[in-house]
Design a protein around this motif. Structure first.
Motif, PDB file in Angstrom:
ATOM      1  N   SER A  57      -6.625   5.725  10.429  1.00 29.62           N
ATOM      2  CA  SER A  57      -5.336   5.309  11.437  1.00 29.62           C
ATOM      3  C   SER A  57      -3.950   5.260  10.425  1.00 29.62           C
ATOM      4  O   SER A  57      -4.265   5.293   9.257  1.00 29.62           O
ATOM      5  N   ALA A  58      -2.965   4.951  10.955  1.00 28.07           N
ATOM      6  CA  ALA A  58      -1.663   4.990  10.240  1.00 28.07           C
ATOM      7  C   ALA A  58      -1.531   3.805   9.422  1.00 28.07           C
ATOM      8  O   ALA A  58      -1.234   3.784   8.134  1.00 28.07           O
ATOM      9  N   GLU A  59      -2.292   2.714   9.755  1.00 28.72           N
ATOM     10  CA  GLU A  59      -2.219   1.413   8.860  1.00 28.72           C
ATOM     11  C   GLU A  59      -3.077   1.583   7.767  1.00 28.72           C
ATOM     12  O   GLU A  59      -2.892   1.383   6.476  1.00 28.72           O
ATOM     13  N   ALA A  60      -4.261   2.484   8.035  1.00 27.33           N
ATOM     14  CA  ALA A  60      -5.348   2.539   6.855  1.00 27.33           C
ATOM     15  C   ALA A  60      -4.693   3.610   5.987  1.00 27.33           C
ATOM     16  O   ALA A  60      -4.747   3.414   4.609  1.00 27.33           O
ATOM     17  N   LEU A  61      -4.232   4.659   6.363  1.00 28.66           N
ATOM     18  CA  LEU A  61      -3.254   5.450   5.346  1.00 28.66           C
ATOM     19  C   LEU A  61      -2.235   4.948   4.587  1.00 28.66           C
ATOM     20  O   LEU A  61      -2.096   5.176   3.603  1.00 28.66           O
ATOM     21  N   ASP A  62      -1.490   4.031   5.251  1.00 28.02           N
ATOM     22  CA  ASP A  62      -0.462   3.187   4.401  1.00 28.02           C
ATOM     23  C   ASP A  62      -1.172   2.353   3.167  1.00 28.02           C
ATOM     24  O   ASP A  62      -0.603   2.459   2.088  1.00 28.02           O
ATOM     25  N   ARG A  63      -2.126   1.894   3.529  1.00 29.92           N
ATOM     26  CA  ARG A  63      -2.753   0.785   2.670  1.00 29.92           C
ATOM     27  C   ARG A  63      -3.443   1.710   1.264  1.00 29.92           C
ATOM     28  O   ARG A  63      -3.545   1.395   0.227  1.00 29.92           O
ATOM     29  N   PHE A  64      -4.118   2.925   1.962  1.00 33.13           N
ATOM     30  CA  PHE A  64      -4.811   3.607   0.981  1.00 33.13           C
ATOM     31  C   PHE A  64      -3.687   4.387  -0.034  1.00 33.13           C
ATOM     32  O   PHE A  64      -3.918   4.574  -1.218  1.00 33.13           O
ATOM     33  N   GLN A  65      -2.747   4.750   0.649  1.00 31.41           N
ATOM     34  CA  GLN A  65      -1.349   5.403   0.019  1.00 31.41           C
ATOM     35  C   GLN A  65      -0.980   4.342  -1.092  1.00 31.41           C
ATOM     36  O   GLN A  65      -0.431   4.686  -2.168  1.00 31.41           O
ATOM     37  N   ALA A  66      -0.642   3.071  -0.706  1.00 32.88           N
ATOM     38  CA  ALA A  66      -0.370   2.066  -1.705  1.00 32.88           C
ATOM     39  C   ALA A  66      -1.204   1.960  -2.913  1.00 32.88           C
ATOM     40  O   ALA A  66      -0.828   1.805  -4.097  1.00 32.88           O
ATOM     41  N   ASP A  67      -2.504   2.015  -2.462  1.00 34.26           N
ATOM     42  CA  ASP A  67      -3.566   1.856  -3.562  1.00 34.26           C
ATOM     43  C   ASP A  67      -3.549   3.103  -4.748  1.00 34.26           C
ATOM     44  O   ASP A  67      -3.497   2.733  -5.907  1.00 34.26           O
TER      45      ASP A  67
END
Length: 294
Positions: free
Chosen positions: A224-234
């Motif tokens: 999901s877009a939300e998960a991608l954003d969170r993983f990108q932040a990590d």
């Protein structure tokens, strides 16, 4: 052998890596064939072609553990610690084994060498594309913190990329051969999406969870877009740690390190960037270190 493939997959997919992209592609292509993944796509939408690859040789499935007599070689008072192949957090071996080196073995060898009264200096003999993030930066800090007790040189034979370069940067000096390389100061995280393959096969997967984000990154679901954003932040946080660590170790401004954008530099180009100290063949570099101890 095949019962160990899922464990290996969990260490490559959906986990942050500090590894040269070419090496990552080899591992992915090999796993794809063994796990029944027909097509693998890069972030730029280019297809990753299947490769002929012997997983048993590369990852040590062919034979069980072996007995290691010593973890490093003492050559004229210099402890030579070999670091080659893919880097993993725990290998359970003091020396490289079947194309891998464990951070656990490097740590133990380094601590023993620093405490060995017969060792006057330490050489990190590196030829590695990098590997797992887990365990890497704690080991880098350990080696960096030991500076001043004994000379610590990273002598590359042939290259140190990504996690391999992180280790090299912790030494007092980095010597690279003219055809060798340094750099790839970056982090990669790869998500594999099995959802279409599962649907095509006629299977349905139902997750029963507690917590909205519990299955973020699960290969059975599209990312999901939300998960991608969170993983990108990590990944950004890990990348910043890498940049700041190299900047500290090499006394380079973080912006200069960040500006490399994970590029790789051959021989003299790495020295010009401040990522290495000299261009020299490994044997000549070792003799140069011995001369400083005379």
């Amino acid at each position: 052998m095949t019962h160990r493939l899922p464990h290996l997959a969990t260490r490559i997919f959906n986990a942050p890596l500090v590894i040269h992209p070419a090496k990552a592609e080899i591992a992915i292509a090999a796993l794809a064939d063994r796990l029944g993944i027909s097509r693998v796509w890069r972030a730029d939408q280019g297809e990753m072609r299947p490769l002929m690859f012997d997983m048993e040789d590369e990852y040590g499935f062919a034979e069980p553990g072996r007995t290691v007599v010593s973890g490093y070689d003492n050559i004229a008072g210099v402890a030579r610690i070999e670091i080659c192949g893919t880097l993993v957090q725990r290998l359970g071996e003091l020396r490289p084994y079947s194309g891998m080196t464990g951070y656990d073995g490097i740590r133990q060898n380094f601590v023993m060498a620093m405490d060995d009264p017969e060792v006057k200096a330490v050489v990190l003999d590196i030829d590695s594309p990098g590997g797992e993030v887990a365990g890497c930066f704690d080991l880098v800090d350990l080696i960096y913190g030991a500076r001043g007790r004994k000379p610590i040189w990273a002598i590359l034979d042939e290259s140190a990329y990504s996690g391999g370069y992180a280790l090299a940067s912790s030494a007092d000096k980095i010597i690279v051969p003219r055809t060798g390389g340094v750099g790839s100061i970056g982090v990669v995280w790869m998500h594999v999406d099995w959802s279409k393959a599962i649907t095509t096969s006629g299977l349905d997967v139902t997750f029963v969870t507690y917590g909205d984000r519990k299955v973020d990154g699960a290969p059975e679901l599209p990312l999901s877009a939300e998960a991608l954003d969170r993983f990108q932040a990590d990944i950004n946080s890990m990348g910043d740690l890498f940049v700041e660590t190299v900047a500290r170790n090499r006394s380079i401004a973080p912006d200069r390190v960040r500006a490399t954008q994970a590029s790789c530099y051959m021989g003299a180009a790495g020295v010009e960037r401040g990522l290495a100290d000299a261009v020299m063949a490994p044997d000549a570099a070792f003799r140069a270190l011995l001369n400083t101890l005379a």
